[in-house]
Motif scaffolding. Structure first.
Motif, PDB file in Angstrom:
ATOM      1  N   PRO A 714      -2.505  -3.941   2.422  1.00  0.00           N
ATOM      2  CA  PRO A 714      -3.416  -4.529   1.437  1.00  0.00           C
ATOM      3  C   PRO A 714      -2.733  -4.707   0.086  1.00  0.00           C
ATOM      4  CG  PRO A 714      -4.512  -2.799   2.691  1.00  0.00           C
ATOM      5  CD  PRO A 714      -3.065  -2.739   3.060  1.00  0.00           C
ATOM      6  N   GLU A 715      -2.898  -5.867  -0.507  1.00  0.00           N
ATOM      7  CA  GLU A 715      -2.240  -6.158  -1.784  1.00  0.00           C
ATOM      8  C   GLU A 715      -2.605  -5.136  -2.853  1.00  0.00           C
ATOM      9  OE1 GLU A 715      -5.195  -9.303  -3.918  1.00  0.00           O
ATOM     10  OE2 GLU A 715      -3.955 -10.133  -2.325  1.00  0.00           O
ATOM     11  N   SER A 716      -3.856  -4.646  -2.801  1.00  0.00           N
ATOM     12  CA  SER A 716      -4.289  -3.673  -3.804  1.00  0.00           C
ATOM     13  C   SER A 716      -3.476  -2.382  -3.705  1.00  0.00           C
ATOM     14  CB  SER A 716      -5.776  -3.370  -3.639  1.00  0.00           C
ATOM     15  OG  SER A 716      -6.061  -2.892  -2.330  1.00  0.00           O
ATOM     16  N   GLU A 717      -3.068  -2.007  -2.494  1.00  0.00           N
ATOM     17  CA  GLU A 717      -2.286  -0.784  -2.334  1.00  0.00           C
ATOM     18  C   GLU A 717      -0.850  -0.985  -2.812  1.00  0.00           C
ATOM     19  OE1 GLU A 717      -2.627   1.070   1.457  1.00  0.00           O
ATOM     20  OE2 GLU A 717      -4.806   0.896   1.534  1.00  0.00           O
ATOM     21  N   ILE A 718      -0.321  -2.177  -2.660  1.00  0.00           N
ATOM     22  CA  ILE A 718       1.040  -2.448  -3.149  1.00  0.00           C
ATOM     23  C   ILE A 718       1.085  -2.303  -4.658  1.00  0.00           C
ATOM     24  CG2 ILE A 718       2.818  -4.219  -3.383  1.00  0.00           C
ATOM     25  CD1 ILE A 718       2.022  -5.261  -0.640  1.00  0.00           C
ATOM     26  N   PHE A 719       0.114  -2.876  -5.356  1.00  0.00           N
ATOM     27  CA  PHE A 719       0.100  -2.783  -6.817  1.00  0.00           C
ATOM     28  C   PHE A 719      -0.281  -1.379  -7.294  1.00  0.00           C
ATOM     29  CE2 PHE A 719       0.002  -7.396  -6.552  1.00  0.00           C
ATOM     30  CZ  PHE A 719       0.802  -7.762  -7.635  1.00  0.00           C
ATOM     31  N   ALA A 720      -1.060  -0.659  -6.477  1.00  0.00           N
ATOM     32  CA  ALA A 720      -1.482   0.678  -6.887  1.00  0.00           C
ATOM     33  C   ALA A 720      -0.355   1.697  -6.800  1.00  0.00           C
ATOM     34  CB  ALA A 720      -2.660   1.141  -6.036  1.00  0.00           C
ATOM     35  N   ASP A 721       0.672   1.441  -5.977  1.00  0.00           N
ATOM     36  CA  ASP A 721       1.767   2.394  -5.805  1.00  0.00           C
ATOM     37  C   ASP A 721       3.102   1.652  -5.839  1.00  0.00           C
ATOM     38  OD1 ASP A 721       3.409   4.528  -5.231  1.00  0.00           O
ATOM     39  OD2 ASP A 721       2.166   5.287  -3.587  1.00  0.00           O
ATOM     40  N   PRO A 722       3.528   1.199  -7.025  1.00  0.00           N
ATOM     41  CA  PRO A 722       4.756   0.399  -7.129  1.00  0.00           C
ATOM     42  C   PRO A 722       6.019   1.185  -6.811  1.00  0.00           C
ATOM     43  CG  PRO A 722       3.921   0.929  -9.308  1.00  0.00           C
ATOM     44  CD  PRO A 722       2.874   1.368  -8.342  1.00  0.00           C
TER      45      PRO A 722
END
Length: 917
Positions: A714-722
């Protein structure tokens, strides 16, 4: 499957071995006394019929030969009986009465279908399946969809699932849903279950029906027409030909048409404060002064859709979209059946179905990169629209300005997705030398295309328009600017795809011999399948429209052959206990081979109670689409902060607010040739009780484990944990974010379990008519998943995570009444609430939001007292219940979750069905 009314039994066969047969019913032995095949069917005809024959005061008829039939979940034909596997059957007459107009809508009322793959979810998303089934919430790629027991070609743009929009609803007789893994019977992708859409066996006469649905609020009106006809009697004439033509359309709904969607990204009640930095008026980055701004930020930008924030303007793009797309579907199916002799038939069947989905989103976007180079969108000091030159207010350094602009004068972006499906099938089935057999040769094809219809602009012309001073990035266009935008409009197909499946199958079954407890049933079969897929990019168009994200995509194709061999035994161990044993071998030319067993037990110690259990393994090879889909950039569904240049929403050195903060960035999606197959284990345990002849109840426990699930992070998880996903961020030479990589990967494992519950009660006949109630419910007790192999398990149950939610409880309850030509149905569909997404675009004090439960009621009444005419009228969403409020930003519709909620609201429908002869 049998439904017994009075003293007649109606037997239907999923293999259509013979025409529907009506035979006199005799008192059944105990082993055949239970009449349902698992979860109680939610159709109202089930309620209108007794659960077993009313045998009191009936004279027993002379025994007659009963027909062996094949039920979804087994290849062995046998006498109709309660099986070892949970099967739900929905009659077409029942979902038609309640105004269901699409296959996806029919399945939305099935409690075990946790789908979020609907036509509405296509808004703002390209290359989708259209609409798909999703049993157990495991994904459409793990639910096998069949038409008359055989495969259709998967959707061309999401080649791992069938597009439900091409199912010919008007031609259906019923839908059979196996809520159990069936890889050993049907193949490797039947991990979550099997949905078998079954058309009418044959038809004589001519029938016309018309239906209209009128929502109380603006938009969303529907109409449907279908014509069906046939001639020839199989028994007398030895042939039958019949065909169906079905047309359905639905109008679009705008966000402004619904109060819960109209606020878009500016929804204070939910703490939602989201907007795009690609805005009108344009934000600028002063290259010489190294600072961002907007000439109109001090005066509030240009309301109502632009608003000021942190010295720049942002655009409330979700307030100007269409939240429900415009759809148009047509399906044609024809079938000819020929009786070769008393025991054998041949048939030819052709299906053509097509759908068009037209979506409306905010105007085209042109994002400057701040470089001032040839790829940037730049306005120079010689432009009449440069700040301070008399038209646009403001004072800047006098050097070039890099722009982030959204076209408004060119109108909304309008895209059109077309999907079509064709299948030609030649089949033989019957009895030969004591064997029941069926064999078929089929060719299926699915085609899809994505087209630009309006509002998309030639990116190079827009650059030139800024440089030569024709286009105004900060305000309304002049007459010359309007003419220029018209010239810059681009249209046509920029992506297309095709999948093809050629298949030859054969199955034979018979009773081998008698055991002390009964006959030993045996089946043997095989299949050869050739799959092909191609994906094409029209660079002559896509290269000129940067917002398509297809500039770097490359056309691709793939093919594979699949060979399968399977066998099945039905073993009566003792009179009250029998076993189903199955084994299947599948060999894939590209990813290897697999062998999957299945064991199922059925134990009936008394006629009032039956226990059942099963265990099976599964294997799903990555689809050709998942392997070969061209990688392409598209905008993220939600706006995010660049974790390096705008951490936590605060601009870092080198950052540009309009470029790096609260922005929809590019993400690269597509295939991955390094994908590994998915493997699964499934276990079920259940019971069915019939304490009274008119009452049946069932409960089934299921437990499914999947290894190496194929999906995207999920894109939200990529941005949430850079930090964890550092390798997913691709940056430009100046350090700005170019895109994130979000192609298909093997995520890890999934573990889910829960209970299916069914109940049906037909009350005794009264002077006021016949009454019945039923309940079909699913309770999920666990849904955990990993985003990487060996990673921690995350909870998706009653909590938004991983791009969606798994509901703890869903049910459909139905009340039915009939008397003479009159009938009434009332349905309740209920879903429990869950913890919301609560993402980064939500204010801190609102990040504990809970989405409320959701209950809708549908009601209808029918009258069949006129000769050859049946009239139906009803109300969908009787109490006009809005979908529960949600702060989700993972899809284009804001304020609610369009994947689970009904945006239409209360809608009135009428339907007339006339049979000419």
């Amino acid at each position: 499957m049998a439904c017994i009314a009075g003293n007649t039994t109606k037997i239907t066969s999923t293999t259509h071995k013979r025409s529907l047969t009506m035979i006199k019913e005799r008192r059944l032995p105990h082993a055949l006394h239970m009449m349902f095949s698992g979860s109680v069917a939610i159709g109202m005809s089930l309620l209108a019929q007794p659960l077993q024959a009313q045998e009191d005061n009936q004279e027993e008829e002379a025994p007659q030969q009963m027909q062996r039939v094949e039920i979804t979940g087994s290849s062995i034909k046998r006498l109709v009986a309660e099986g070892a596997l949970p099967v739900t059957i929905i009659k077409a007459d029942d979902f038609v009465k309640l105004g269901s107009t699409t296959a996806a809508e029919v399945l939305s009322n099935v409690s075990g279908n946790q789908t979020n793959y609907t036509t509405t979810a296509n808004v703002g998303a390209g290359r989708t399946v259209g609409a798909a089934a999703d049993l157990r919430g495991l994904g459409p790629d793990k639910t096998l969809v069949l038409l008359n027991g055989r495969r259709l070609a998967n959707a061309a743009f999401d080649g791992s699932a069938v597009n439900l929009n091409v199912i010919p609803v008007a031609a259906l007789d019923r839908v059979e849903i196996l809520r159990d893994g069936a890889s050993a019977i049907y193949g490797t992708d039947a991990i979550g279950g099997v949905i078998n859409f079954i058309t009418k066996r044959s038809y004589t006469g001519l029938n016309l029906s018309a239906e209209g649905i009128a929502p109380q609020q603006s938009g969303g009106a529907e109409k449907r027409f279908n014509l069906s006809g046939g001639f020839g009697d199989l028994d007398k004439d030895r042939y039958n030909f019949f065909g169906v033509i079905d047309y359905h359309s639905q109008n679009a709904v705008k966000a402004s048409d619904r109060s819960f969607a109209a606020p878009g990204g500016q929804n204070p009640g939910l703490g939602l404060n989201a907007g795009s930095g690609n805005t009108y008026p344009a934000n600028y980055y002063d290259i010489n002064a190294d600072q961002s701004g907007n000439p109109y930020s001090a005066s509030g930008c240009r309301p109502p859709y632009a608003f000021a924030q942190d010295g720049v303007c942002r655009y409330n793009s979700q307030a100007v979209i269409g939240i429900v797309p415009k759809t148009e579907e047509i399906a044609v199916i024809g079938k000819g059946t020929f009786k070769l002799d008393a025991d054998n038939t041949a048939s030819v069947e052709y299906l053509h179905a097509q759908s068009k989905v037209k979506t409306y989103i905010a105007g085209d976007v042109f994002a400057g990169d701040g470089s001032g180079g040839s790829s940037d969108y730049v306005i120079n000091p010689n432009s009449p629209y440069y700040p301070g030159n008399g038209i646009t207010p403001g004072s800047v350094s006098g050097g070039p300005l890099s722009l982030n602009w959204r076209s408004v004068d060119a109108g909304q972006r309008v895209g059109e997705s077309k999907n079509s499906s064709d299948r030609l099938l030649f089949s033989l089935d019957g009895t030969l030398a004591g064997w029941d057999y069926k064999t078929g040769l089929s060719y299926a094809m699915s085609k899809a295309s994505e087209a630009l219809v309006g509002g998309y602009l030639n990116s190079n012309m827009v650059r030139e328009g800024f440089l030569n001073g024709i286009l105004n990035p900060f305000g309304p266009q002049s007459a010359a600017g309007i003419d220029y935008l018209k010239q810059a409009q681009m249209s046509g197909v920029y992506l297309d795809a095709k999948t093809q499946v050629t298949s030859l199958d054969f199955t034979a079954s018979r009773e081998l011999f008698q055991l002390p407890a009964g006959p030993l049933g045996f089946a043997l079969g095989g299949e050869f399948r050739k799959e092909q897929a191609s994906f094409n990019v029209n660079h002559a168009l896509s290269d000129l429209v940067e917002s398509t994200g297809s500039q770097d995509s490359k056309s691709a194709s793939g093919s594979r052959s699949v060979k399968a061999l399977f066998t099945e035994l039905n073993v009566p161990i003792v009179k009250s206990l029998e076993a189903q044993l199955a084994l299947r071998y599948d060999g894939y030319s590209d990813v290897g081979s697999t062998v999957n067993p299945k064991v199922a037990l059925r134990f009936q110690p008394a006629k009032e109670i039956m226990f059942r259990s099963s265990y099976s393994t599964g294997f799903r090879a990555p689809s050709l689409y998942e392997l070969n889909n061209p990688n392409a950039n598209t905008y993220t569904a939600a706006p995010y902060n660049d974790p390096m240049l705008c951490p936590g929403g605060n601009v870092a050195p080198g950052g540009i607010p309009a470029r790096d903060c609260k922005q929809q960035f590019f993400k690269m999606q597509g295939g991955n040739k390094n994908l590994q197959p998915e493997k699964s284990n499934s276990f079920t345990l259940g019971m069915v009780i019939e304490p009274h002849p008119n009452i049946t109840a069932s409960v089934d426990y299921w437990n499914i484990k999947i290894k190496d699930q194929i999906s995207v992070i999920p894109e939200s998880e990529i941005f949430a944990d850079p930090v964890k996903y550092a390798d997913k961020f691709v940056r430009n030479p100046d350090g700005s974010l170019s895109h994130i990589i979000d192609t298909n990967v093997n995520l890890g494992n999934v573990h889910t379990s829960g209970f299916d519950l069914g109940f049906a009660w037909r009350l005794p006949k009264t002077a006021w008519g016949n009454f019945g109630v039923s309940l079909d419910g699913t309770y999920v007790s666990q849904y955990d998943y990993q985003t990487e192999a060996g990673g921690e398990y995350l909870n998706n149950l009653a909590a938004y995570s991983g791009g969606g939610v798994i509901f703890r409880w869903r049910h459909a309850a139905t009340f039915n009444w009939s008397r003479g030509p009159w009938s009434v149905a009332l349905q309740q569909v209920h879903t429990t609430g869950y913890r919301d997404q609560n993402g980064s675009q939500v204010a801190e004090g609102y990040r504990n939001h809970q989405v409320g439960s959701y209950t809708r009621y549908n009601a209808s009444g029918s009258y069949s007292g006129f000769k050859n005419l049946t009239l139906t009228a009803g109300i969908k969403n009787l109490f006009n219940t809005d979908p529960p409020a949600s702060n989700v930003t993972d899809n284009f519709q804001y304020g609610y979750d369009a994947r689970y909620g009904d945006a239409i609201g209360r809608a009135f429908f009428v339907r007339a069905n006339y049979q000419f002869f």
